[in-house]
Design an enzyme around this catalytic site. Structure first.
Site, PDB file in Angstrom:
ATOM      1  N   ASP A 126       0.835  -1.202   0.000  1.00 40.74           N
ATOM      2  CA  ASP A 126       0.000   0.000   0.000  1.00 40.74           C
ATOM      3  C   ASP A 126       0.872   1.256   0.000  1.00 40.74           C
ATOM      4  O   ASP A 126       2.040   1.203   0.373  1.00 40.74           O
ATOM      5  CB  ASP A 126      -0.875   0.042   1.271  1.00 40.74           C
ATOM      6  N   ARG A 176      -1.667  -0.893  -8.428  1.00 42.99           N
ATOM      7  CA  ARG A 176      -3.035  -0.520  -8.033  1.00 42.99           C
ATOM      8  C   ARG A 176      -3.082   1.000  -8.037  1.00 42.99           C
ATOM      9  O   ARG A 176      -2.269   1.648  -7.386  1.00 42.99           O
ATOM     10  CB  ARG A 176      -3.324  -1.042  -6.627  1.00 42.99           C
ATOM     11  N   THR A 218     -11.265   2.216  -7.089  1.00 41.59           N
ATOM     12  CA  THR A 218     -12.113   3.401  -6.896  1.00 41.59           C
ATOM     13  C   THR A 218     -13.575   2.983  -6.792  1.00 41.59           C
ATOM     14  O   THR A 218     -13.976   1.964  -7.355  1.00 41.59           O
ATOM     15  CB  THR A 218     -11.940   4.397  -8.063  1.00 41.59           C
ATOM     16  N   ARG A 282     -11.805   5.829   6.719  1.00 40.22           N
ATOM     17  CA  ARG A 282     -13.019   5.415   5.993  1.00 40.22           C
ATOM     18  C   ARG A 282     -14.195   6.316   6.335  1.00 40.22           C
ATOM     19  O   ARG A 282     -14.961   6.711   5.464  1.00 40.22           O
ATOM     20  CB  ARG A 282     -13.403   3.960   6.347  1.00 40.22           C
TER      21      ARG A 282
HETATM   22  P1  FDA Z   1     -14.529   9.176  -3.896  1.00 39.36           P
HETATM   23  O1  FDA Z   1     -13.914   9.475  -2.586  1.00 39.36           O
HETATM   24  O2  FDA Z   1     -14.909  10.329  -4.770  1.00 39.36           O
HETATM   25  O3  FDA Z   1     -15.765   8.255  -3.643  1.00 39.36           O
HETATM   26  C1  FDA Z   1     -16.663   7.880  -4.679  1.00 39.36           C
HETATM   27  C2  FDA Z   1     -17.997   7.527  -4.020  1.00 39.36           C
HETATM   28  O4  FDA Z   1     -17.815   6.362  -3.211  1.00 39.36           O
HETATM   29  C3  FDA Z   1     -18.453   8.632  -3.034  1.00 39.36           C
HETATM   30  O5  FDA Z   1     -19.325   9.506  -3.650  1.00 39.36           O
HETATM   31  C4  FDA Z   1     -19.107   7.863  -1.947  1.00 39.36           C
HETATM   32  O6  FDA Z   1     -20.484   7.728  -2.246  1.00 39.36           O
HETATM   33  C5  FDA Z   1     -18.491   6.488  -1.988  1.00 39.36           C
HETATM   34  N1  FDA Z   1     -17.567   6.272  -0.888  1.00 39.36           N
HETATM   35  C6  FDA Z   1     -16.213   6.368  -0.923  1.00 39.36           C
HETATM   36  N2  FDA Z   1     -15.690   6.036   0.271  1.00 39.36           N
HETATM   37  C7  FDA Z   1     -16.732   5.730   1.064  1.00 39.36           C
HETATM   38  C8  FDA Z   1     -16.839   5.291   2.409  1.00 39.36           C
HETATM   39  N3  FDA Z   1     -15.764   5.103   3.175  1.00 39.36           N
HETATM   40  N4  FDA Z   1     -18.073   5.031   2.911  1.00 39.36           N
HETATM   41  C9  FDA Z   1     -19.169   5.187   2.145  1.00 39.36           C
HETATM   42  N5  FDA Z   1     -19.137   5.603   0.870  1.00 39.36           N
HETATM   43  C10 FDA Z   1     -17.939   5.873   0.336  1.00 39.36           C
HETATM   44  N6  FDA Z   1      -5.504   5.003  -0.628  1.00 39.36           N
HETATM   45  C11 FDA Z   1      -4.187   5.285  -0.373  1.00 39.36           C
HETATM   46  O7  FDA Z   1      -3.841   6.451  -0.169  1.00 39.36           O
HETATM   47  N7  FDA Z   1      -3.269   4.276  -0.351  1.00 39.36           N
HETATM   48  C12 FDA Z   1      -3.597   2.975  -0.593  1.00 39.36           C
HETATM   49  O8  FDA Z   1      -2.726   2.092  -0.569  1.00 39.36           O
HETATM   50  C13 FDA Z   1      -4.964   2.681  -0.871  1.00 39.36           C
HETATM   51  N8  FDA Z   1      -5.370   1.395  -1.131  1.00 39.36           N
HETATM   52  C14 FDA Z   1      -6.648   1.172  -1.560  1.00 39.36           C
HETATM   53  C15 FDA Z   1      -7.037  -0.094  -1.974  1.00 39.36           C
HETATM   54  C16 FDA Z   1      -8.304  -0.300  -2.506  1.00 39.36           C
HETATM   55  C17 FDA Z   1      -8.672  -1.676  -2.988  1.00 39.36           C
HETATM   56  C18 FDA Z   1      -9.219   0.791  -2.610  1.00 39.36           C
HETATM   57  C19 FDA Z   1     -10.582   0.621  -3.218  1.00 39.36           C
HETATM   58  C20 FDA Z   1      -8.866   2.036  -2.151  1.00 39.36           C
HETATM   59  C21 FDA Z   1      -7.595   2.238  -1.618  1.00 39.36           C
HETATM   60  N9  FDA Z   1      -7.222   3.494  -1.163  1.00 39.36           N
HETATM   61  C22 FDA Z   1      -5.895   3.736  -0.869  1.00 39.36           C
HETATM   62  C23 FDA Z   1      -8.247   4.532  -0.888  1.00 39.36           C
HETATM   63  C24 FDA Z   1      -8.454   5.469  -2.061  1.00 39.36           C
HETATM   64  O9  FDA Z   1      -7.318   6.273  -2.246  1.00 39.36           O
HETATM   65  C25 FDA Z   1      -9.640   6.408  -1.840  1.00 39.36           C
HETATM   66  O10 FDA Z   1      -9.441   7.172  -0.725  1.00 39.36           O
HETATM   67  C26 FDA Z   1     -10.967   5.738  -1.688  1.00 39.36           C
HETATM   68  O11 FDA Z   1     -11.080   4.630  -2.491  1.00 39.36           O
HETATM   69  C27 FDA Z   1     -12.101   6.722  -1.986  1.00 39.36           C
HETATM   70  O12 FDA Z   1     -11.924   7.295  -3.246  1.00 39.36           O
HETATM   71  P2  FDA Z   1     -12.843   6.907  -4.486  1.00 39.36           P
HETATM   72  O13 FDA Z   1     -11.994   6.637  -5.657  1.00 39.36           O
HETATM   73  O14 FDA Z   1     -13.761   5.829  -4.115  1.00 39.36           O
HETATM   74  O15 FDA Z   1     -13.590   8.290  -4.793  1.00 39.36           O
END
Ligand code: FDA
Length: 307
Positions: A126, A176, A218, A282
């Site tokens: 990560d 990733r 994402t 989260r």
């Molecule tokens: P965004 O934050 O815009 O969310 C899109 C939509 O998803 C939102 O509108 C909301 O509805 C929903 N959503 C997102 N998070 C939610 C939550 N916690 N509860 C409820 N709804 C939610 N980051 C990092 O810095 N280092 C890492 O190593 C990783 N590793 C990692 C692994 C995997 C498998 C995933 C999916 C994510 C990560 N991340 C991470 C986290 C990533 O950087 C990011 O913060 C989150 O995935 C949220 O961003 P989104 O791309 O989902 O977009």
């Protein structure tokens, strides 16, 4: 747009009692034990999802903690290999002493990757806050010598990521790509929602130009649509591309659609007693967090003890 009430709850989050955080964040964590994670991964597998298991913990203060983490992770790798869940584990480099001594952390991780190689378990490193980016990128080529099936994470919000993606793509690395959870200053990171999406697409394009596996992590449906087009343009298929989501984020129909289109979908399944820092991250991303915390505070007489 964040409401003033939600912004206030964000600020107050660190003083919310831990049992309240535990209650609201429960959906994001498989449980406290390795067996909790393994049985959830087995259930998810039966539903058609791949998983990667993560033992919670980060930013250790001494080498005793690193030793404990290394033993626990070696046990996790053995247990994953002995079960029929997908052979995939994720870990945080500061859990292995990256901030204490990067050289020693690399040696410790290489020992762990020797276990992963023996048991044929794939590992993803990560990416944590920007103070660790250089050290984490420097770690990867070293530990890769021990076990080539080790990938790493890039964070689209960082200005540097498009260039990093180009370098890793040329190396054939498994990457990733996520937006990045750590809020970084505007001097080094994109801060607007759309700017981060655009940067994600640029980094994705750079990765798809290489030959390594690309994992899109994402929950953003608008971004996923753009990635679908990009992947089609690049002619990359399910053998090379997968989509990933975090356990507990309510995006089931998006994931079901991706699976129906034939894409592998992997869920990140964390577990362990060190759940607090991960849970705060989260909750900060949950658009309904303010009301969930408030409701939970109002019902505090029904909160159990322990966590
Ligand atoms: P965004 O934050 O815009 O969310 C899109 C939509 O998803 C939102 O509108 C909301 O509805 C929903 N959503 C997102 N998070 C939610 C939550 N916690 N509860 C409820 N709804 C939610 N980051 C990092 O810095 N280092 C890492 O190593 C990783 N590793 C990692 C692994 C995997 C498998 C995933 C999916 C994510 C990560 N991340 C991470 C986290 C990533 O950087 C990011 O913060 C989150 O995935 C949220 O961003 P989104 O791309 O989902 O977009």
């Amino acid at each position: 747009m964040t409401s003033p009430f939600a912004a206030l709850v964000q600020i107050l989050l660190p003083v919310v009692p831990r049992p309240v955080v535990a209650r609201v964040a429960r959906r994001y964590i498989a449980g406290e034990t390795r067996d909790d994670a393994l049985s959830l991964a087995a259930r998810l597998r039966a539903e058609g999802y791949l998983t990667t298991l993560d033992m919670l913990g980060e930013d250790v203060s001494g080498w005793d903690d690193v030793l404990e983490a290394t033993r626990a992770y070696a046990g996790l790798i053995e247990a994953v290999a002995a079960s029929d869940v997908p052979r995939h584990v994720s870990l945080k480099p500061t859990h292995f002493g990256l901030k204490l001594d990067p050289d020693r952390a690399a040696g410790t991780l290489a020992d762990l990757l020797a276990v992963a190689r023996r048991r044929d378990v794939e590992i993803t490193i990560d990416m944590e806050d920007a103070s660790t980016t250089d050290a984490t990128l420097a770690l990867w080529p070293r530990v890769r010598l021990t076990w080539p099936r080790v990938g790493l994470v890039l964070q689209a919000r960082l200005h540097r990521t498009e260039a990093d993606a180009g370098v890793l793509a040329a190396e054939g690395a498994t990457v990733r790509l996520c937006k990045g959870i750590y809020k970084e200053p505007a001097s080094i990171a994109w801060t607007g929602r759309q700017a981060i999406r655009d940067a994600f697409v640029r980094a994705a394009r750079a990765l798809l130009a290489g030959s390594g596996s690309v994992q899109f992590a994402t929950h953003d449906a608008v971004l996923v649509d753009r990635l679908r087009s990009l992947v089609a343009e690049a002619g990359a298929g399910p053998g090379r591309v997968e989509f990933q989501a975090l356990l507990g984020v309510p995006v089931r129909s998006l994931l079901e659609d991706l699976r129906a289109e034939g894409w592998p979908v992997r869920l990140y399944v964390p577990y362990g007693r060190d759940w607090y820092a991960y849970s705060l991250r989260r909750l900060r991303e949950n658009p309904d967090m303010a009301s969930a915390i408030t409701l939970s505070l109002l019902r505090r007489d029904r909160i159990g003890t322990g966590t």
